[in-house]
Write a protein that holds these residues in place. Structure first.
Motif, PDB file in Angstrom:
ATOM      1  N   ARG A   1     -98.338  41.893  56.995  1.00 14.97           N
ATOM      2  CA  ARG A   1     -97.348  42.618  56.188  1.00 14.97           C
ATOM      3  C   ARG A   1     -97.079  43.977  56.824  1.00 14.97           C
TER       4      ARG A   1
ATOM      5  N   ARG B   1     -90.338  47.693  57.592  1.00 14.41           N
ATOM      6  CA  ARG B   1     -89.244  47.793  58.557  1.00 14.41           C
ATOM      7  C   ARG B   1     -88.190  48.757  58.032  1.00 14.41           C
TER       8      ARG B   1
ATOM      9  N   LEU C   1     -90.319  49.094  63.219  1.00 16.01           N
ATOM     10  CA  LEU C   1     -91.327  48.299  62.530  1.00 16.01           C
ATOM     11  C   LEU C   1     -92.640  49.077  62.500  1.00 16.01           C
TER      12      LEU C   1
ATOM     13  N   GLU D   1     -90.453  45.581  52.996  1.00 14.94           N
ATOM     14  CA  GLU D   1     -91.637  44.893  53.488  1.00 14.94           C
ATOM     15  C   GLU D   1     -91.179  43.737  54.348  1.00 14.94           C
ATOM     16  N   ASP D   2     -91.861  43.520  55.464  1.00 16.52           N
ATOM     17  CA  ASP D   2     -91.485  42.468  56.403  1.00 16.52           C
ATOM     18  C   ASP D   2     -92.762  41.847  56.945  1.00 16.52           C
ATOM     19  N   GLU D   3     -92.853  40.530  56.917  1.00 14.74           N
ATOM     20  CA  GLU D   3     -94.026  39.855  57.450  1.00 14.74           C
ATOM     21  C   GLU D   3     -93.752  39.447  58.893  1.00 14.74           C
TER      22      GLU D   3
END
Length: 146
Positions: free
Chosen positions: A27, A30, A37, A20-22
């Motif tokens: 949210r 990746r 992404l 998970e990547d903000e």
């Protein structure tokens, strides 16, 4: 939470392939393989289709909007392949069935590939063994039009 966001959250939980990547307060998921992404698309609740935006290798100039079920199907296939490379096709099929059910429970949507019967699963396992995972992955991408 929107269908698109639920799909992205599911993909982001497939460690170690995705995290998970903000990004800009959103949210996303990746790929740890190539940096791709996957971000949710804001949709009106009454007409949710579960689309996601894919930034290939994280490049904002190379983006595609696609149904999230397609990306989740590829992510699950890759995840299962990673976890069962050395096992037989029956283990792979069980894991696909488990994750397909888990995806449905978490998102309310369904993955877009039919679960393989034992002959097809065996054939896929042999194909990976003979030509390698990259070739099989590319064939799956072409099949899904990605």
């Amino acid at each position: 939470m929107s269908l698109s966001q639920r799909i992205v959250n599911f993909i982001g939980s497939l460690l170690p392939l995705y995290i998970e990547d903000e990004v800009d307060g959103v949210r996303c998921a990746r790929s740890l393989n190539d940096g791709t992404l996957i971000c949710p698309v804001e949709e009106m609740e009454e007409c949710e289709h579960g689309f996601v935006t894919v930034y290939w290798q994280g490049d904002p100039a190379r983006q595609t909007s696609v149904q999230g079920e397609f990306m989740a199907s590829l992510a699950v296939a890759k995840y299962v392949e990673l976890h069962h490379l050395a096992e037989n096709a029956k283990g792979t099929q069980k894991e696909i069935e488990h994750l397909a059910n888990h995806f449905t429970v978490k998102t309310g949507a369904s993955l877009t590939f039919e679960l393989p019967d034992s002959e097809l699963a065996e054939l896929i396992g042999k194909a990976v063994g003979k030509v390698g995972e990259a070739v099989v992955t590319e064939a799956l991408k072409k099949l899904f039009g990605l």
